[in-house]
Design an enzyme around this catalytic site. Structure first.
Site, short mmCIF file in Angstrom:
data_model
loop_
_atom_site.label_atom_id
_atom_site.label_comp_id
_atom_site.label_asym_id
_atom_site.label_seq_id
_atom_site.Cartn_x
_atom_site.Cartn_y
_atom_site.Cartn_z
N ARG A 18 40.06 161.45 19.98
CA ARG A 18 41.18 161.82 19.11
C ARG A 18 41.97 163.02 19.62
NH1 ARG A 18 38.28 161.90 13.33
NH2 ARG A 18 36.42 162.09 14.64
N GLN A 78 23.35 163.18 28.56
CA GLN A 78 23.01 162.09 27.64
C GLN A 78 23.73 160.85 28.17
OE1 GLN A 78 24.64 162.34 23.67
NE2 GLN A 78 23.10 160.96 22.81
N THR A 84 22.55 161.87 17.25
CA THR A 84 22.33 163.29 17.46
C THR A 84 20.89 163.63 17.85
OG1 THR A 84 22.15 163.43 15.05
CG2 THR A 84 24.25 164.11 16.05
N ASP A 108 31.65 171.52 19.36
CA ASP A 108 32.99 171.47 18.77
C ASP A 108 33.06 172.20 17.43
OD1 ASP A 108 31.53 169.74 17.21
OD2 ASP A 108 32.86 168.01 17.48
N ASN A 173 26.25 169.44 4.28
CA ASN A 173 25.61 169.62 5.57
C ASN A 173 26.61 170.05 6.63
OD1 ASN A 173 23.78 169.47 7.72
ND2 ASN A 173 24.17 167.28 8.05
N ASN A 363 59.60 208.67 38.46
CA ASN A 363 60.58 207.98 37.60
C ASN A 363 61.22 206.85 38.39
OD1 ASN A 363 62.36 208.33 34.92
ND2 ASN A 363 63.68 207.71 36.61
N ALA A 366 66.42 201.93 36.51
CA ALA A 366 66.67 200.56 36.06
C ALA A 366 67.04 199.65 37.22
CB ALA A 366 67.79 200.55 35.02
#
Length: 455
Positions: A18, A78, A84, A108, A173, A363, A366
């Site tokens: 998703r 896995q 789970t 997650d 849960n 210094n 600019a």
């Protein structure tokens, strides 16, 4: 608690379809850190002495990422996603070791905090064999309910299996749990797959442990702790929650955020007391700010160190390697990268300083640029203490401006300037009386001719 060993098994094998991303879901960042890394940090803060990452989709990418955020973690693959409990048993080798506590977490759920985990571990220390972390919500629809009897957790019932009375239960849960290390493996091995999906569910160990007369209890965490990320909308919500937490922490620690909701921190931002941060400031990774600094609006800071009483912005960009010493000033529309701005030095407007040192009290006028890159290599510019660089000057590295050196405005400096010397690096001005009018008339005539030709 500090004397109890603890293994954290973090399940991170999901594909995360998703998210609609080629990257594994748990590597999507919150505050600049993969969400699974937030889970690892929480586990370690709760005292985990071992971390087992159960991975699947994008295994090689996960391993490489884990080397950065959890270099001591073990990874277990896995191969098939069969529930789970099956995922936890993928880390059987680690679970079978003599840990006092085993924490089971999810990659997650990045907002879980160490305190919630520490509470669960404390229950194990007090004699519980299984501790389930739950949360309360006024809208429990979709969540498994925690069924308690006489202070003990009796079962976890999924909503589809709940009676009408059980559906009214608001204690739900969160998925995470702590298991006594001595019982963990045998409890997990007793989990069956006699269900519609043929999967091995971790939640079944509640009833298995209860049937053996083992103590099973639930602890309560906030709803935010249990927030799981399945898509980018939820990812953005988790970022919002994380940022709100961090802003609150900063302000309670003595930092002034004038418009907190507009300031964005990274996971490792360090910021000292009495620092003031104006609206719309973004802190990327690796920023350290001492006390009493001032960060003006619309500044973007990443990988920078800012000392006490330094002044940044507005509209400043500090890139990695920027090092501002005490009372240094980097002003509006300035960019600093891989450079040290020493004490009291000023880089006030529209200036780029890269691969350089600006000496104390110097210094920089600019529009000054340190020309540090020739398309192939980077070169260093060294500007001495008390030097003055006039506006719109280009310092072509490698070059040194000595202590007290003075560079005239509009100069292109290609050779080093000795201490206290004055350098001009510009073409001599030539003024031609009347030529301005002549030039305008010629340009106007040419424009008319082009217009007629086009017609």
């Amino acid at each position: 608690m500090s004397q109890r060993s603890c293994l954290s098994v973090i399940l991170a094998a999901g594909e995360g379809t998703r998210m609609k991303s080629a990257m594994p879901k748990v590597l999507h960042p919150i505050a600049g850190l993969p969400m699974v890394a937030h889970v690892v940090k929480a586990a370690e803060a709760a005292g985990a002495t071992g971390v087992a990452l159960v991975i699947g989709h994008g295994a090689e990418e996960m391993r490489k990422a884990a080397q950065k955020f959890a270099p001591k973690a073990e990874t277990f693959v896995q191969e098939k996603r069969l529930g789970t409990a099956h995922a936890v048993l993928a880390a059987r080798e680690a679970v079978s070791r003599d840990y006092d506590d085993v924490l089971v977490m999810f990659g997650d759920t990045p907002l879980i905090d160490s305190e919630a985990l520490a509470v669960a571990r404390q229950k194990l220390a007090e004699g519980a064999s299984v501790v389930v972390i739950g949360f309360r919500t006024p809208n429990p629809t979709g969540y498994g309910r925690l069924i308690e009897r006489r202070g003990k957790l009796f079962a976890i019932i999924e909503e589809k299996d709940c009676s009408e009375d059980e559906k009214k239960i608001t204690f739900c849960n969160a998925g995470m749990m702590a298991i006594a290390g001595k019982q963990a493996l045998q409890l997990l091995e007793k989990v069956g797959n006699n269900n519609a999906k043929g999967e091995f569910y971790l939640t079944d160990i509640v009833e298995i442990a209860g049937a053996q007369g083992l103590a099973v209890v639930a602890t309560e965490a906030s709803f935010e702790n249990a927030l799981g990320i399945n898509n980018r909308v939820e990812l953005a919500e988790a970022e919002r929650v994380w940022q709100a937490r961090r802003r609150r922490e900063a302000m309670l620690a003595g930092v002034t955020l004038i418009a907190p909701e507009t300031v964005y921190f990274s996971h490792d931002t360090e910021i000292g007391a009495d620092t003031v941060v104006e609206p719309d400031v973004w802190f990327g990774p690796g920023v350290k700010i001492a006390s009493s600094a001032k960060i003006h609006a619309f500044s973007h800071i990443e990988g920078a160190t800012i000392a006490s009483n330094a002044d940044v912005g507005p509209f400043a960009r500090l890139r990695p390697g920027a090092d501002l010493r005490a009372k240094a000033k980097v002003g509006n529309f300035c960019e600093v990268k891989q450079a040290t701005i020493e004490e009291g030095a000023k880089v006030n407007h529209l200036t780029y300083i890269g691969d350089a040192r600006v000496g104390a009290a110097a210094n920089i006028g600019a529009g000054t640029i340190t020309c540090n890159y020739d398309g192939f290599s980077k070169f260093f510019t060294d500007i001495g203490e008390g030097a003055f660089v006039g506006s719109n000057s280009s310092l072509v590295a490698p070059v040194t401006i000595g202590k007290g050196g003075y560079v005239a405005s509009g100069s292109v400096i290609t050779e080093s300037v000795p201490d206290d010397a004055l350098a001009f690096g510009r073409a001599r001005q030539k003024t031609l009386p009347g030529k301005g009018k002549e030039l305008r008339e010629r340009f106007a005539s040419a424009a008319v001719a082009r217009k007629k030709a086009a017609e």
